[in-house]
Design an enzyme around this catalytic site. Sequence first.
Site, PDB file in Angstrom:
ATOM      1  N   GLY A 268      10.116   0.736  -5.924  1.00  0.00           N
ATOM      2  CA  GLY A 268       8.776   0.759  -6.510  1.00  0.00           C
ATOM      3  C   GLY A 268       8.651   1.654  -7.730  1.00  0.00           C
ATOM      4  N   ASP A 269       7.467   1.571  -8.316  1.00  0.00           N
ATOM      5  CA  ASP A 269       7.159   2.298  -9.551  1.00  0.00           C
ATOM      6  C   ASP A 269       7.192   3.814  -9.337  1.00  0.00           C
ATOM      7  OD1 ASP A 269       5.770   2.567 -12.215  1.00  0.00           O
ATOM      8  OD2 ASP A 269       4.217   3.375 -10.894  1.00  0.00           O
TER       9      ASP A 269
ATOM     10  N   ASP B 181      -1.347  15.087  -2.381  1.00  0.00           N
ATOM     11  CA  ASP B 181      -2.387  14.970  -3.393  1.00  0.00           C
ATOM     12  C   ASP B 181      -1.719  15.568  -4.627  1.00  0.00           C
ATOM     13  OD1 ASP B 181      -4.455  15.448  -5.175  1.00  0.00           O
ATOM     14  OD2 ASP B 181      -5.915  15.666  -3.574  1.00  0.00           O
ATOM     15  N   HIS B 182      -1.208  14.702  -5.505  1.00  0.00           N
ATOM     16  CA  HIS B 182      -0.294  15.231  -6.527  1.00  0.00           C
ATOM     17  C   HIS B 182      -0.964  16.239  -7.459  1.00  0.00           C
ATOM     18  CE1 HIS B 182      -1.956  11.715  -8.618  1.00  0.00           C
ATOM     19  NE2 HIS B 182      -1.766  12.412  -9.711  1.00  0.00           N
TER      20      HIS B 182
ATOM     21  N   HIS C  68      -8.861  14.381  -4.779  1.00  0.00           N
ATOM     22  CA  HIS C  68      -8.587  15.370  -5.829  1.00  0.00           C
ATOM     23  C   HIS C  68      -9.774  16.298  -6.100  1.00  0.00           C
ATOM     24  CE1 HIS C  68      -5.318  12.656  -6.229  1.00  0.00           C
ATOM     25  NE2 HIS C  68      -5.972  11.744  -6.919  1.00  0.00           N
TER      26      HIS C  68
ATOM     27  N   LYS D 209     -13.315   6.016 -15.746  1.00  0.00           N
ATOM     28  CA  LYS D 209     -12.355   5.311 -16.595  1.00  0.00           C
ATOM     29  C   LYS D 209     -13.031   4.892 -17.893  1.00  0.00           C
ATOM     30  CE  LYS D 209      -9.258   3.850 -13.004  1.00  0.00           C
ATOM     31  NZ  LYS D 209      -8.143   4.720 -13.391  1.00  0.00           N
TER      32      LYS D 209
HETATM   33  P1  NAD Z   1       4.993  -0.501  -5.856  1.00  0.00           P
HETATM   34  O1  NAD Z   1       4.201  -1.713  -5.550  1.00  0.00           O
HETATM   35  O2  NAD Z   1       5.607  -0.361  -7.204  1.00  0.00           O
HETATM   36  O3  NAD Z   1       6.197  -0.400  -4.800  1.00  0.00           O
HETATM   37  C1  NAD Z   1       6.045  -0.723  -3.450  1.00  0.00           C
HETATM   38  C2  NAD Z   1       7.385  -0.645  -2.734  1.00  0.00           C
HETATM   39  O4  NAD Z   1       7.202  -1.043  -1.384  1.00  0.00           O
HETATM   40  C3  NAD Z   1       8.470  -1.535  -3.308  1.00  0.00           C
HETATM   41  O5  NAD Z   1       9.686  -0.821  -3.275  1.00  0.00           O
HETATM   42  C4  NAD Z   1       8.532  -2.716  -2.293  1.00  0.00           C
HETATM   43  O6  NAD Z   1       9.797  -3.312  -2.194  1.00  0.00           O
HETATM   44  C5  NAD Z   1       8.202  -1.996  -1.031  1.00  0.00           C
HETATM   45  N1  NAD Z   1       7.664  -2.895  -0.011  1.00  0.00           N
HETATM   46  C6  NAD Z   1       6.518  -3.613  -0.032  1.00  0.00           C
HETATM   47  N2  NAD Z   1       6.370  -4.325   1.104  1.00  0.00           N
HETATM   48  C7  NAD Z   1       7.450  -4.043   1.879  1.00  0.00           C
HETATM   49  C8  NAD Z   1       7.871  -4.451   3.179  1.00  0.00           C
HETATM   50  N3  NAD Z   1       7.166  -5.304   3.938  1.00  0.00           N
HETATM   51  N4  NAD Z   1       9.018  -3.916   3.650  1.00  0.00           N
HETATM   52  C9  NAD Z   1       9.765  -3.072   2.925  1.00  0.00           C
HETATM   53  N5  NAD Z   1       9.402  -2.641   1.685  1.00  0.00           N
HETATM   54  C10 NAD Z   1       8.279  -3.141   1.167  1.00  0.00           C
HETATM   55  O7  NAD Z   1       4.086   0.744  -5.461  1.00  0.00           O
HETATM   56  P2  NAD Z   1       4.110   2.218  -6.110  1.00  0.00           P
HETATM   57  O8  NAD Z   1       3.333   2.201  -7.358  1.00  0.00           O
HETATM   58  O9  NAD Z   1       5.517   2.698  -6.149  1.00  0.00           O
HETATM   59  O10 NAD Z   1       3.231   3.052  -5.058  1.00  0.00           O
HETATM   60  C11 NAD Z   1       3.713   3.425  -3.778  1.00  0.00           C
HETATM   61  C12 NAD Z   1       2.647   4.261  -3.073  1.00  0.00           C
HETATM   62  O11 NAD Z   1       2.339   5.386  -3.852  1.00  0.00           O
HETATM   63  C13 NAD Z   1       1.323   3.539  -2.853  1.00  0.00           C
HETATM   64  O12 NAD Z   1       0.793   4.013  -1.643  1.00  0.00           O
HETATM   65  C14 NAD Z   1       0.454   4.011  -4.003  1.00  0.00           C
HETATM   66  O13 NAD Z   1      -0.919   3.993  -3.665  1.00  0.00           O
HETATM   67  C15 NAD Z   1       0.951   5.433  -4.147  1.00  0.00           C
HETATM   68  N6  NAD Z   1       0.774   6.006  -5.469  1.00  0.00           N
HETATM   69  C16 NAD Z   1       1.442   5.513  -6.552  1.00  0.00           C
HETATM   70  C17 NAD Z   1       1.299   6.110  -7.797  1.00  0.00           C
HETATM   71  C18 NAD Z   1       2.059   5.619  -9.009  1.00  0.00           C
HETATM   72  O14 NAD Z   1       1.984   6.307 -10.026  1.00  0.00           O
HETATM   73  N7  NAD Z   1       2.745   4.514  -8.951  1.00  0.00           N
HETATM   74  C19 NAD Z   1       0.460   7.206  -7.937  1.00  0.00           C
HETATM   75  C20 NAD Z   1      -0.207   7.693  -6.825  1.00  0.00           C
HETATM   76  C21 NAD Z   1      -0.035   7.087  -5.604  1.00  0.00           C
END
Ligand code: NAD
Length: 482
Positions: A14-15, A176-177, A239, A335
Amino acid sequence: MSSKVIVTIFGASGDLAKRKLYPSLFRLYKSGNLSKHFAVIGTARRPWSKEYFESVVVEAIADLADSPEQAQEFASHFYYQSHDVQDTEHYIELRKLQNQLNEQYQAEHNKLFFLSMAPQFFGTIAKHLKSENIVDGKGFERLIVEKPFGTDLATASQLNEELLAAFDEEQIFRIDHYLGKEMIQSIFAIRFANLLFENIWNRDYIDNVQITFAEKLGVEERGGYYDQSGALRDMVQNHTLQLLSLLAMDKPKSFSKEDIRAEKVKVFERLVQPDKDDFIRGQYKSGTVKGKKYISYRSEPNVNPDSMTETFASGAFFVNSERFRDVPFFFRTGKRLTEKGTLVNIVFKQMESIFGEELAPNVLTIHIQPTEGFSLSMNGKEVGERFSLAPLSLDYRTDATASGASPDPYEKLIFDVLNNDSTNFSHWDEVRSSWELIDQIEELWRSNEVPLHEYPVGSMGPDASFELLREFGADWQWSPNK
Ligand code: NAD
C-alpha cells in the site's frame, strides 16, 4: 530498547507502507536502532516474490541510502507473504515464516504487527493472529493500528473489543501521526520547562486558544472515503482533540507515560457537552483562485452530488477544569482553504494600558507544519524620538526544507513502540471520550438544526466561523487570506 524484532506489516503493497513505513524503518536502521536482529514480513494480496518486494523497498528508500549496497543490505531483511486476511490457511503460512525468521535473526520471539490496511480488516487480523497462535505469549507482542479508529462510539467500541480478544490495552498502539510531530512533542517543553509560561498557563491569563489544521488541497482521490467521514471525524475526533488535551492538561507528576496519560484522560473526561451554536460546518463550492478553476466538493469523483458531508468544521470546545473553565478552545479544519498550515495560537488576555493607546494581546504561536517553531508577539516601542507602541515578534522558526532534520512522525512513533512507550499514542479512554463528544455534534448536524455553509475555495472557511469567534470577543489570529 529491544532492536530484536520481527515486524509484520499488513498492507505491505500500500501507499502508506511505501511512502512512510519503509523509509522510517530505514532511518531507524541507519541510526542503529534496528540492527542485524530484525526482519520484516510484508503481507498483501499481490503475489510478489521476495526479490520484487526487496526492489519495492529499495525504491522507497532510494533517496535516503548512502550507497546501493546499504539499501540492498537493509532490503535483504524483508520477506514477502501473499495473503488474504480473511483466509485462515494464510495465517498458518505466516506463522511458519514468523518462526523461521525468529530463529534466523535470533529475534527472541519479539513481534510487532503494523495494520496498514482499511480498518474493517483489523478485527479479523487480530482474531486470526490469536487463533493461529502467531500471538503466542513469547517475547513482546505489540500491535500498531492506523486511523481511523471507528466511525463513531459504537464502531470504535466494537473494534476495540475485537482487538482486546488478542491484545491487552498496553500492547495496542493507536497511531495519531500528528502526535509524532516534533512541535507537538515540544509543547511539553514550552509549557513545563519555562517559568514564563508554566505560571500563566491558565484561565487568569489566557483568553482563548485557537487550533487550525488547514489544507489547501481538496479531497483528491479520497472522495469515496471522505464522503463517509467528513472533517469532524477525519480531523477533529483524533488530531484536534489530542492536541487540545496536550494544551489543556495539568502538569503531570512526571514525564512517564502513566502520569502523562492520567492528565490527558482527565481533560477528555472534562470536555463540556457541545452546544449546537458553538459548532460550524461548511462545504467548499466551485471557484477560481489565481486564474485556476476548482470544482465544488459535490462534483468531486466518488462524492454524492447531494452530499451533506462537511469539508470544513469549526467550533469552540470547553474544558471544565480549575485551570481552563470557560476558556474557549477554538478549532477549525478544512479542505481547499487559503494555505496549508497547522498551528496553535495561545491568545493571552488584554492588559489595561497606561500609554493612552490600546495594547495588542500577547500571542504565543506554535507552528506545527509546514514550518516548525514558535513565535511570541509582544508590544514594543516604535523606534524614534517619540514614545509610541509597535508590535514586535520573537520568532524561532525553521522552514520546511530545514526541518528535514526532524524525524518523520512514523520514525519517531515506531521508535516509541520498540521502546514500549505509549505516550504519543491514543489510549482507549481518550478515544472513547472523544467519540462520545463527536457523536453528539454529529447528531446535532444530522438533525439539520445546524446549517451547512458553503465557502469559496481559497478562503479560510465560511463567515460563520469568523462570527463564532466574534461572539466570544475574539478573532482568528492567523489570517493568510488577508
Ligand atoms: P492502500 O489502499 O494503499 O493499501 C491497502 C493495502 O491493504 C494494500 O497493500 C492491499 O494489498 C492490502 N489489502 C487490502 N485488502 C486486503 C485483503 N483482503 N487481504 C490482504 N491485504 C489486503 O492504503 P494506505 O493508503 O496504505 O492506507 C493504509 C491504512 O493507513 C488505512 O487504514 C488508512 O486509513 C491509513 N492511513 C493512510 C495514510 C496515507 O498517507 N496513505 C495516512 C493516514 C492513515
